[in-house]
Design a protein around this motif. Structure first.
Motif, PDB file in Angstrom:
ATOM      1  N   ILE A 224       0.844  -1.209   0.000  1.00 58.55           N
ATOM      2  CA  ILE A 224       0.000   0.000   0.000  1.00 58.55           C
ATOM      3  C   ILE A 224       0.874   1.253   0.000  1.00 58.55           C
ATOM      4  O   ILE A 224       0.628   2.200  -0.752  1.00 58.55           O
ATOM      5  CB  ILE A 224      -0.939  -0.004   1.217  1.00 58.55           C
ATOM      6  N   ILE A 225       1.906   1.277   0.836  1.00 59.33           N
ATOM      7  CA  ILE A 225       2.788   2.447   0.915  1.00 59.33           C
ATOM      8  C   ILE A 225       3.478   2.687  -0.423  1.00 59.33           C
ATOM      9  O   ILE A 225       3.564   3.831  -0.895  1.00 59.33           O
ATOM     10  CB  ILE A 225       3.820   2.265   2.041  1.00 59.33           C
ATOM     11  N   ARG A 226       3.964   1.632  -1.043  1.00 54.09           N
ATOM     12  CA  ARG A 226       4.629   1.787  -2.341  1.00 54.09           C
ATOM     13  C   ARG A 226       3.680   2.331  -3.391  1.00 54.09           C
ATOM     14  O   ARG A 226       4.068   3.154  -4.230  1.00 54.09           O
ATOM     15  CB  ARG A 226       5.215   0.450  -2.784  1.00 54.09           C
ATOM     16  N   LYS A 227       2.430   1.893  -3.351  1.00 52.74           N
ATOM     17  CA  LYS A 227       1.451   2.418  -4.312  1.00 52.74           C
ATOM     18  C   LYS A 227       1.217   3.906  -4.069  1.00 52.74           C
ATOM     19  O   LYS A 227       1.169   4.700  -5.007  1.00 52.74           O
ATOM     20  CB  LYS A 227       0.132   1.654  -4.201  1.00 52.74           C
ATOM     21  N   ILE A 228       1.071   4.292  -2.805  1.00 53.99           N
ATOM     22  CA  ILE A 228       0.864   5.711  -2.479  1.00 53.99           C
ATOM     23  C   ILE A 228       2.029   6.548  -3.012  1.00 53.99           C
ATOM     24  O   ILE A 228       1.823   7.620  -3.606  1.00 53.99           O
ATOM     25  CB  ILE A 228       0.702   5.885  -0.955  1.00 53.99           C
ATOM     26  N   VAL A 236      -2.701   9.744  -7.909  1.00 49.84           N
ATOM     27  CA  VAL A 236      -2.845   9.929  -6.456  1.00 49.84           C
ATOM     28  C   VAL A 236      -3.740   8.839  -5.856  1.00 49.84           C
ATOM     29  O   VAL A 236      -4.929   8.726  -6.192  1.00 49.84           O
ATOM     30  CB  VAL A 236      -3.378  11.324  -6.069  1.00 49.84           C
ATOM     31  N   ALA A 237      -3.151   8.061  -4.971  1.00 49.84           N
ATOM     32  CA  ALA A 237      -3.900   6.998  -4.287  1.00 49.84           C
ATOM     33  C   ALA A 237      -5.022   7.618  -3.456  1.00 49.84           C
ATOM     34  O   ALA A 237      -4.888   8.724  -2.917  1.00 49.84           O
ATOM     35  CB  ALA A 237      -2.954   6.195  -3.396  1.00 49.84           C
ATOM     36  N   HIS A 238      -6.130   6.914  -3.364  1.00 49.64           N
ATOM     37  CA  HIS A 238      -7.266   7.468  -2.615  1.00 49.64           C
ATOM     38  C   HIS A 238      -8.086   6.348  -1.996  1.00 49.64           C
ATOM     39  O   HIS A 238      -7.992   5.174  -2.380  1.00 49.64           O
ATOM     40  CB  HIS A 238      -8.140   8.335  -3.523  1.00 49.64           C
ATOM     41  N   THR A 239      -8.921   6.732  -1.017  1.00 53.01           N
ATOM     42  CA  THR A 239      -9.823   5.811  -0.349  1.00 53.01           C
ATOM     43  C   THR A 239     -11.143   6.523  -0.120  1.00 53.01           C
ATOM     44  O   THR A 239     -11.158   7.747   0.069  1.00 53.01           O
ATOM     45  CB  THR A 239      -9.209   5.334   0.983  1.00 53.01           C
ATOM     46  N   LEU A 246     -10.916  10.417  -0.589  1.00 56.28           N
ATOM     47  CA  LEU A 246      -9.898  11.067   0.235  1.00 56.28           C
ATOM     48  C   LEU A 246      -8.549  10.691  -0.359  1.00 56.28           C
ATOM     49  O   LEU A 246      -8.156   9.524  -0.345  1.00 56.28           O
ATOM     50  CB  LEU A 246      -9.992  10.601   1.690  1.00 56.28           C
ATOM     51  N   ARG A 247      -7.860  11.674  -0.916  1.00 55.14           N
ATOM     52  CA  ARG A 247      -6.553  11.398  -1.512  1.00 55.14           C
ATOM     53  C   ARG A 247      -5.506  11.216  -0.423  1.00 55.14           C
ATOM     54  O   ARG A 247      -5.508  11.933   0.583  1.00 55.14           O
ATOM     55  CB  ARG A 247      -6.133  12.557  -2.422  1.00 55.14           C
ATOM     56  N   VAL A 248      -4.623  10.254  -0.646  1.00 54.48           N
ATOM     57  CA  VAL A 248      -3.535   9.997   0.300  1.00 54.48           C
ATOM     58  C   VAL A 248      -2.222  10.274  -0.428  1.00 54.48           C
ATOM     59  O   VAL A 248      -1.826   9.547  -1.332  1.00 54.48           O
ATOM     60  CB  VAL A 248      -3.573   8.551   0.813  1.00 54.48           C
ATOM     61  N   TRP A 249      -1.552  11.345  -0.012  1.00 57.71           N
ATOM     62  CA  TRP A 249      -0.333  11.791  -0.688  1.00 57.71           C
ATOM     63  C   TRP A 249       0.920  11.163  -0.102  1.00 57.71           C
ATOM     64  O   TRP A 249       1.923  10.992  -0.803  1.00 57.71           O
ATOM     65  CB  TRP A 249      -0.217  13.311  -0.613  1.00 57.71           C
ATOM     66  N   GLN A 250       0.859  10.849   1.178  1.00 54.71           N
ATOM     67  CA  GLN A 250       2.083  10.362   1.820  1.00 54.71           C
ATOM     68  C   GLN A 250       1.725   9.448   2.983  1.00 54.71           C
ATOM     69  O   GLN A 250       0.799   9.731   3.756  1.00 54.71           O
ATOM     70  CB  GLN A 250       2.916  11.558   2.324  1.00 54.71           C
ATOM     71  N   ALA A 251       2.467   8.351   3.097  1.00 55.49           N
ATOM     72  CA  ALA A 251       2.288   7.410   4.198  1.00 55.49           C
ATOM     73  C   ALA A 251       3.619   6.726   4.463  1.00 55.49           C
ATOM     74  O   ALA A 251       4.532   6.776   3.638  1.00 55.49           O
ATOM     75  CB  ALA A 251       1.213   6.391   3.856  1.00 55.49           C
ATOM     76  N   ARG A 252       3.726   6.078   5.602  1.00 59.50           N
ATOM     77  CA  ARG A 252       4.979   5.388   5.940  1.00 59.50           C
ATOM     78  C   ARG A 252       4.678   4.208   6.850  1.00 59.50           C
ATOM     79  O   ARG A 252       3.579   4.077   7.409  1.00 59.50           O
ATOM     80  CB  ARG A 252       5.958   6.339   6.628  1.00 59.50           C
ATOM     81  N   GLN A 253       5.697   3.360   6.992  1.00 58.31           N
ATOM     82  CA  GLN A 253       5.592   2.282   7.961  1.00 58.31           C
ATOM     83  C   GLN A 253       5.712   2.845   9.378  1.00 58.31           C
ATOM     84  O   GLN A 253       6.247   3.940   9.591  1.00 58.31           O
ATOM     85  CB  GLN A 253       6.695   1.255   7.703  1.00 58.31           C
ATOM     86  N   LEU A 291      -0.758   7.252   7.916  1.00 60.32           N
ATOM     87  CA  LEU A 291      -1.062   8.218   6.856  1.00 60.32           C
ATOM     88  C   LEU A 291      -0.573   9.583   7.309  1.00 60.32           C
ATOM     89  O   LEU A 291      -0.979  10.071   8.368  1.00 60.32           O
ATOM     90  CB  LEU A 291      -2.562   8.266   6.565  1.00 60.32           C
ATOM     91  N   GLN A 292       0.271  10.219   6.505  1.00 63.08           N
ATOM     92  CA  GLN A 292       0.889  11.481   6.915  1.00 63.08           C
ATOM     93  C   GLN A 292       0.249  12.703   6.268  1.00 63.08           C
ATOM     94  O   GLN A 292       0.106  13.740   6.894  1.00 63.08           O
ATOM     95  CB  GLN A 292       2.387  11.448   6.570  1.00 63.08           C
ATOM     96  N   GLN A 293      -0.080  12.595   4.985  1.00 61.03           N
ATOM     97  CA  GLN A 293      -0.660  13.747   4.273  1.00 61.03           C
ATOM     98  C   GLN A 293      -1.844  13.269   3.446  1.00 61.03           C
ATOM     99  O   GLN A 293      -1.724  12.314   2.678  1.00 61.03           O
ATOM    100  CB  GLN A 293       0.373  14.414   3.367  1.00 61.03           C
TER     101      GLN A 293
END
Length: 318
Positions: A224-228, A236-239, A246-253, A291-293
């Motif tokens: 999921i993170i790699r796709k984001i 832009v990944a979204h949910t 809701l767009r998800v621009w940045q995420a991390r482990q 989810l960061q941004q």
């Protein structure tokens, strides 16, 4: 100093701009620029020149924008330019063999991968999405196939855990300039030996599609993170959130402290299980992620922490 070459440059998007500027700052002469026809852009759908055309006009270089290079008149115009070499960077049109043969030294392409891995339309995004440890640029002698020509020069760069398609794009664009200038010099002094691509190692980078951008929360966290990251800045990944994307621009482990706190709370994939100042903690198919941004529909991108301040999201199911 090597002899100055008469160069045709063919390119369209931002990725092509840095190599064009590198040629303009060299001893070589850019005699013409080929780029895609102006396209509607922005909310007003106003016809807009490509980034490459804008640079060419700033330097008073003749610009050609044929719809196709299979047209006889377009081919005659190109042939009449009597170029030594043609440099092609994300141009967007197919070059027939007759065109590839026109410049005295043929046509070179800057491809944003370490060929033969990731031939095709979206090499930067697919490299990140697949978790490749490295990417790079390959200078290739073009032939009539899809990124099948002989390799002339390569430069590699590590893909970091923080890289998005945008940051890797920008780094590869700069690497492309360095590789291009070294290749031209190497061709002139005959120090470069063309290398055939190993067909057994070929992978294809399919064009990005908006439908791919929907996050599947039952997938593993790292996928999921790699796709984001791969889908930033497009599509832009979204949910779904309250019936809107809701767009998800940045995420991390999760970091070590967060893992200790949240890993034993693994719930249904897509469930919001925590909030810290670093972001929203969401369950996935294995480990939770942060989810960061994010960007709500109709709003600007914001930190996930700020997004959560006016909403009761703990226990919300994406």
């Amino acid at each position: 100093m090597s002899q100055a070459l008469r160069i045709i440059f063919a390119g369209t998007p931002d990725f092509s701009v840095a190599p064009l500027k590198a040629l303009l700052n060299s001893q070589h002469e850019v005699i013409a620029v080929y780029t895609q026809p102006d396209r509607p852009a922005g909310r007003g759908r106003k016809l807009t020149a490509s980034p490459v055309k804008q640079v060419a006009l700033e330097h008073n270089i003749s610009v050609y924008q044929p719809e196709s290079l299979k047209d006889g008149d377009a081919q005659k115009n190109l042939n009449d330019l009597n170029a030594d070499i043609m440099i092609v960077v994300a141009y967007g049109l197919i070059l027939p063999q007759v065109v590839l043969d026109m410049p005295k030294m043929g046509c070179l392409n800057i491809h944003a991968s370490l060929l033969p891995r990731w031939r095709g339309a979206a090499p930067i995004q697919r490299a990140i999405e697949s978790g490749d440890p490295q990417s790079g640029v390959t200078i290739m002698q073009m032939n009539a196939g899809l990124d099948t020509g002989d390799m002339l020069y390569k430069l590699a760069t590590d893909i970091t855990p923080e890289d998005s398609a945008q940051t890797l794009h920008d780094r590869l664009s700069d690497l492309g300039c360095e590789a291009l200038m070294a290749t031209i010099e190497g061709l002139q002094n005959k120090s470069i030996v063309p290398e055939k691509q190993n067909e057994d190692l070929v992978t294809y980078a399919e064009k990005m599609h908006k439908e791919e951008a929907l996050i599947q929360w039952n997938q593993p966290a790292l996928k999921i993170i790699r796709k984001i990251q791969a889908f930033n800045p497009w599509p832009v990944a979204h949910t779904p959130f309250q019936d809107k994307p809701l767009r998800v621009w940045q995420a991390r482990q999760l970091n070590t402290e967060e893992q200790a706190k949240f890993n034993d709370q693994q719930k249904l994939p897509g469930l919001v299980i925590g909030l810290t100042k670093q972001g929203l903690i969401v369950a996935t198919g294995d480990q939770p992620i942060c989810l960061q941004q994010v960007q709500p529909a109709g709003k600007k991108a914001m930190s996930a922490y700020d997004f959560a301040q006016s909403r009761d999201l703990i226990g919300y199911q994406f």
